[in-house]
Design a protein around this motif. Structure first.
Motif, short mmCIF file in Angstrom:
data_model
loop_
_atom_site.label_atom_id
_atom_site.label_comp_id
_atom_site.label_asym_id
_atom_site.label_seq_id
_atom_site.Cartn_x
_atom_site.Cartn_y
_atom_site.Cartn_z
N TRP A 70 0.81 -1.20 0.00
CA TRP A 70 0.00 0.00 0.00
C TRP A 70 0.86 1.27 0.00
N HIS A 71 1.89 1.29 0.83
CA HIS A 71 2.61 2.55 1.00
C HIS A 71 3.43 2.94 -0.23
N THR A 72 3.65 2.01 -1.16
CA THR A 72 4.37 2.35 -2.39
C THR A 72 3.43 2.60 -3.56
N SER A 73 2.13 2.56 -3.33
CA SER A 73 1.16 2.62 -4.42
C SER A 73 0.92 4.04 -4.92
N VAL A 74 0.68 4.16 -6.21
CA VAL A 74 0.24 5.40 -6.85
C VAL A 74 -0.92 5.03 -7.76
N LEU A 75 -2.11 5.56 -7.46
CA LEU A 75 -3.32 5.19 -8.19
C LEU A 75 -3.61 6.17 -9.32
N TYR A 76 -4.35 5.67 -10.31
CA TYR A 76 -4.67 6.46 -11.51
C TYR A 76 -6.12 6.17 -11.86
N GLU A 77 -7.00 7.12 -11.62
CA GLU A 77 -8.43 6.92 -11.87
C GLU A 77 -8.74 7.17 -13.35
N MET A 78 -9.38 6.20 -13.98
CA MET A 78 -9.63 6.32 -15.41
C MET A 78 -10.97 5.69 -15.79
N HIS A 79 -11.47 6.06 -16.96
CA HIS A 79 -12.74 5.57 -17.48
C HIS A 79 -12.47 4.67 -18.67
N VAL A 80 -13.07 3.47 -18.67
CA VAL A 80 -12.81 2.50 -19.74
C VAL A 80 -13.08 3.12 -21.11
N ARG A 81 -14.19 3.80 -21.24
CA ARG A 81 -14.58 4.34 -22.54
C ARG A 81 -13.81 5.63 -22.87
N GLY A 82 -13.80 6.56 -21.95
CA GLY A 82 -13.22 7.87 -22.23
C GLY A 82 -11.73 7.85 -22.49
N PHE A 83 -11.03 6.86 -21.96
CA PHE A 83 -9.58 6.85 -22.09
C PHE A 83 -9.13 6.59 -23.53
N THR A 84 -9.89 5.79 -24.28
CA THR A 84 -9.42 5.42 -25.63
C THR A 84 -10.30 5.90 -26.78
N ILE A 131 2.65 4.79 -12.61
CA ILE A 131 1.61 4.46 -11.64
C ILE A 131 1.65 2.96 -11.33
N THR A 132 1.12 2.59 -10.17
CA THR A 132 1.12 1.17 -9.78
C THR A 132 -0.24 0.52 -9.92
N ALA A 133 -1.31 1.30 -10.06
CA ALA A 133 -2.65 0.72 -10.15
C ALA A 133 -3.57 1.65 -10.92
N VAL A 134 -4.40 1.07 -11.78
CA VAL A 134 -5.48 1.83 -12.40
C VAL A 134 -6.75 1.59 -11.58
N GLU A 135 -7.50 2.63 -11.37
CA GLU A 135 -8.79 2.52 -10.68
C GLU A 135 -9.87 2.86 -11.70
N LEU A 136 -10.58 1.84 -12.17
CA LEU A 136 -11.56 2.01 -13.24
C LEU A 136 -12.89 2.46 -12.69
N LEU A 137 -13.48 3.50 -13.29
CA LEU A 137 -14.86 3.84 -12.97
C LEU A 137 -15.74 2.63 -13.26
N PRO A 138 -16.96 2.58 -12.72
CA PRO A 138 -17.76 1.34 -12.73
C PRO A 138 -17.78 0.60 -14.06
N VAL A 139 -17.53 -0.71 -13.97
CA VAL A 139 -17.57 -1.57 -15.16
C VAL A 139 -18.69 -2.60 -15.04
N HIS A 140 -19.35 -2.71 -13.88
CA HIS A 140 -20.52 -3.58 -13.78
C HIS A 140 -21.60 -3.06 -14.73
N ALA A 141 -22.39 -3.98 -15.28
CA ALA A 141 -23.46 -3.57 -16.21
C ALA A 141 -24.38 -2.55 -15.55
N PHE A 142 -24.65 -1.48 -16.26
CA PHE A 142 -25.48 -0.41 -15.73
C PHE A 142 -26.49 0.02 -16.77
N VAL A 143 -27.46 0.81 -16.35
CA VAL A 143 -28.50 1.28 -17.27
C VAL A 143 -28.38 2.79 -17.43
#
Length: 736
Positions: free
Chosen positions: A160-174, A205-217
């Motif tokens: 945990w103490h070495t982590s750097v997170l990167y919040e991203m959106h599956v669709r918007g990123f590409t 960065i050490t981790a990507v944090e994806l906005l929700p990927v569960h099926a949504f409406v």
């Protein structure tokens, strides 16, 4: 095929969902209040066959179909009382999704009758709709768990103490990425493109944090306006990935993406929404949970069970007092770890999940279950520690083992660099890991997820370009989104060609990023902030699936590329020197076994800050001395660990320049400037300064110094002031 043509055996009540065993499929659906359950099978032409599940065991309806296999499309019709005042909304005219469905097909067409009541009826939610919705409804698909799919690789398991997170959106990123094939853009296949991994790996960065990927409406009212639920915080399934994120429709895409990230040394964290579902309030659609067992799945108002207790602000809240709801969420989390290979979760409005009896309880059933679970206790768990219910703000109150989004950090750092008075005392605590919030029960600085920007709010470029939100495109007359942005446009609202303003804005972005990456705790970056992504001042673009939110890779200027390289350099510096990511809180005291004080706060004149200095609300300067030899290490170019160097971080948030006198240490070393945000270019051969020397600081600037031991040579290239050395292209790493 008719119902009588389908063979059905009793089957088993466990596991829940549709389970293929190599010969047939076992279907099991929990409903404590249903009177009868029909399994609906659909062929390739959409023709429906209904099969009544024959057995009811421990409140689970179940049956085994030996002639059904993977790829079968299905749904449920659930019979029971229609008694809204008792919390029951059963309506067999509505096809329902299996809560345990692993994959979905089709799309939700709002032209269909997806409400269990008659729209337009004088007492709408008490009426009963007999129109069938199957033709326009999403449907579940049976999958073969034994097929496996691509191996998800070896999890990097970064501490945990070495982590750097990167919040991203599956669709918007590409969606606008020139190196991603058009057919893959906006999907997991697009994120698996080598160019994406190369960018993330180069960033460090050490981790990507994806906005929700569960099926949504997509909410009906947004679709009517030509908008969508772009962020995805409106789930309807907790196992199936959103169909729109799969270019091929195969779950293998998700596993392939996870494998690619793991091969690049990057963890995958999912933003998950278990606090509510996309069915909304009693005036919402019937898509799954409401029609299966509304009274079990949702928290209802005592004494008036027609209505929902809503601590999510989205119309409903899942009932975490019910063991089947906890089971559903736990099964979902374990599935994403064990079958899909993800490394952790960020829980949206997590306080709602700790409400067993209405108020938040850190020992609530779900939190206790997750803490002891042999699978989940080994992955990263991050809480958004609030909801909109009574007593909903619970920052610092989650159990040991959890990290939490720290909005106090965000607000204080923003306020300080905006020049607000009285920020320095609170800033000092935020920079050192927020021990006032997390320093209990053996929790560590990594419990604080530090961020300056996130998906919800201004991007970094907009934070320094707008005084107020500009959300007109959302269709809510600019009423949505927060008004408390703590932003500053620096003289002009929005884009400008004024050189002085654009220069100061760039400097402020570097100030904010450098502060974030040099603070104790875990930093989280927002995708696109490293190259100036703007949303035109929209601070709530949840419904903007368009160029407002899609990262524009083709318009990254040379200046912005330099910013990206600077962010990469800062991350490498942080990773190399553990003094920036201690696994214990800074106390300003001698560290046992070292005889060295771990940190010290200094004024611009180099002396240690006194009580009267902390009480001065007019000061805009703060200096933090970090002693590396006090229990920290530094990894040399050859991989050898040795006691870390000391660093001095000086921040001047005032408009006026000042002279910073460098503090004296007893090691005979010198101070080497690494970064001066007022100048920015990369230098080679920048001279070191002696103890007591005066260093001129511009207004609105941050300077980082590294302590060089006696006889040590500095890095071959550093980021520093233009007036003190030779310019060099690019941003250099720490090569010492």
């Amino acid at each position: 095929m008719t119902t009588s043509d389908v063979r059905v055996w009793p089957g088993h009540p466990h596991p829940l969902g549709a389970t293929w065993d190599g010969r047939g499929v076992n279907f099991a659906l929990f409903s404590a209040h249903a009177e009868r359950v029909e399994l609906c099978l659909f062929d390739a032409r959409g023709r429906e066959t209904r099969v009544e599940l024959p057995e009811y065991t421990d409140e689970v309806w179940h049956g085994y179909l030996p002639e059904v296999g993977p790829g079968q499309v299905y749904g449920y019709r659930v019979h029971g009382p229609h008694a809204p005042d008792r919390g029951h909304w059963f309506n067999p005219h509505k096809l329902l999704l299996d809560p345990y469905a692993r994959a979905l097909t089709g799309r939700l067409d709002w032209s269909g009758p997806h409400f269990c009541f008659q729209l337009g009826h004088p007492r709408a939610d008490l009426s009963f709709c007999t129109r069938d919705n199957a033709a326009t409804m999403l449907k579940a698909v049976v999958v073969d768990p034994a097929a496996g799919g691509p191996d998800t690789g070896t999890p990097p398991r970064h501490p945990w103490h070495t982590s750097v997170l990167y919040e991203m959106h599956v669709r918007g990123f590409t969606m606008r990425h020139p190196d991603v094939h058009e057919s893959y853009r906006g999907t997991f296949a697009g994120l698996s493109t080598r160019a994406v991994a190369d960018h993330l790996r180069a960033l460090g960065i050490t981790a990507v944090e994806l906005l929700p990927v569960h099926a949504f409406v997509h909410d009906r009212h947004l679709v009517v306006k030509g908008l969508s639920n772009y962020w995805g915080y409106n789930p309807i399934s907790f196992f199936a990935p959103h169909p729109g994120y799969l270019a091929s429709g195969s779950l293998d895409e998700v596993r392939t993406f996870v494998r690619g990230m793991h091969d690049a040394g990057i963890e995958v964290i999912l933003d998950v929404v278990y606090n509510h579902t996309g069915e909304g309030s009693q005036m919402g659609p019937m898509l799954s949970f409401r029609g299966i067992d509304n009274a079990s799945y949702y928290r209802l108002v005592p004494g008036n069970r027609r209505y929902y207790m809503d601590s999510s602000g989205c119309g409903n809240t899942l009932n975490f007092r019910h063991h089947r709801v906890i089971q559903l969420v736990m099964d979902s989390l374990r599935y994403w770890v064990q079958e899909m290979g993800v490394d952790g979760f960020r829980f949206d409005l997590a306080a709602a999940m700790g409400r067993d009896v209405g108020h938040f309880d850190r020992d609530a059933s779900f939190l206790a279950a997750a803490r002891q679970d042999p699978v989940l206790s080994r992955v990263k768990m991050i809480a958004e520690p609030w909801d909109v219910g009574e007593g909903g703000y619970q920052l610092g109150q989650f159990p040991p083992g959890w990290a939490e989004w720290n909005d106090r950090y965000r607000d204080t750092v923003r306020g300080f660099w905006r020049g607000d008075g009285g920020q320095v005392p609170d800033l000092a605590t935020r920079l050192t890991g927020s021990s006032d919030i997390f320093g209990r029960r053996g929790r560590k600085p990594w419990a604080s997820i530090n961020f300056v920007t996130a998906h919800d709010g201004f991007t970094l470029a907009d934070l320094v370009s707008y005084d107020r939100k500009h959300n007109d495109a959302n269709g809510e007359d600019n009423r949505d989104g927060t008004d408390d942005n703590r932003s500053w446009n620096h003289g002009v609202e929005g884009p400008t060609t004024d050189h002085d303003i654009t220069t100061l804005r760039r400097r402020q972005r570097v100030n904010l990023l450098a502060t974030l990456l040099l603070s104790q705790g875990v930093p989280m970056l927002l995708a696109g902030d490293e190259f100036g992504h703007s949303q035109g001042g929209n601070n709530n673009p949840y419904c903007q699936d368009n160029r407002t939110t899609w990262l524009d890779w083709d318009r990254i200027t040379p200046e912005e590329r330099r910013l990206t390289r600077l962010v990469s350099w800062l991350i490498r510096l942080r990773r190399t020197h553990s003094v920036f990511h201690r696994d214990r809180f800074l106390r300003g005291k001698v560290v046992p076994g070292t005889e060295i004080i771990d940190s010290k706060w200094v004024n611009a004149d180099g002396r240690e800050r006194q009580v009267s200095d902390w009480e001065n609300g007019d000061t805009r300067f703060v200096g933090l001395l970090l002693r590396g030899a006090a229990g920290c290490y530094y990894v040399t170019a050859t991989g050898e660990p040795r006691p870390d160097d000391s660093f001095l971080i000086c921040m001047n948030a005032g408009d006026e320049p000042l002279t910073c006198q460098l503090p004296a240490l007893d090691d005979g070393g010198a101070w080497l400037p690494l970064l001066d945000t007022a100048d920015g270019p990369v230098l080679a051969g920048a001279p070191a300064s002696e103890d007591g020397d005066a260093y001129p600081m511009a207004g609105r600037s941050l300077v980082l110094f590294r302590r060089l031991p006696v006889g040590a040579d500095g890095p071959e290239a550093v980021v520093g002031p233009a007036a003190r050395g030779r310019r060099q292209s690019g941003v250099a790493g720490d090569s010492s």
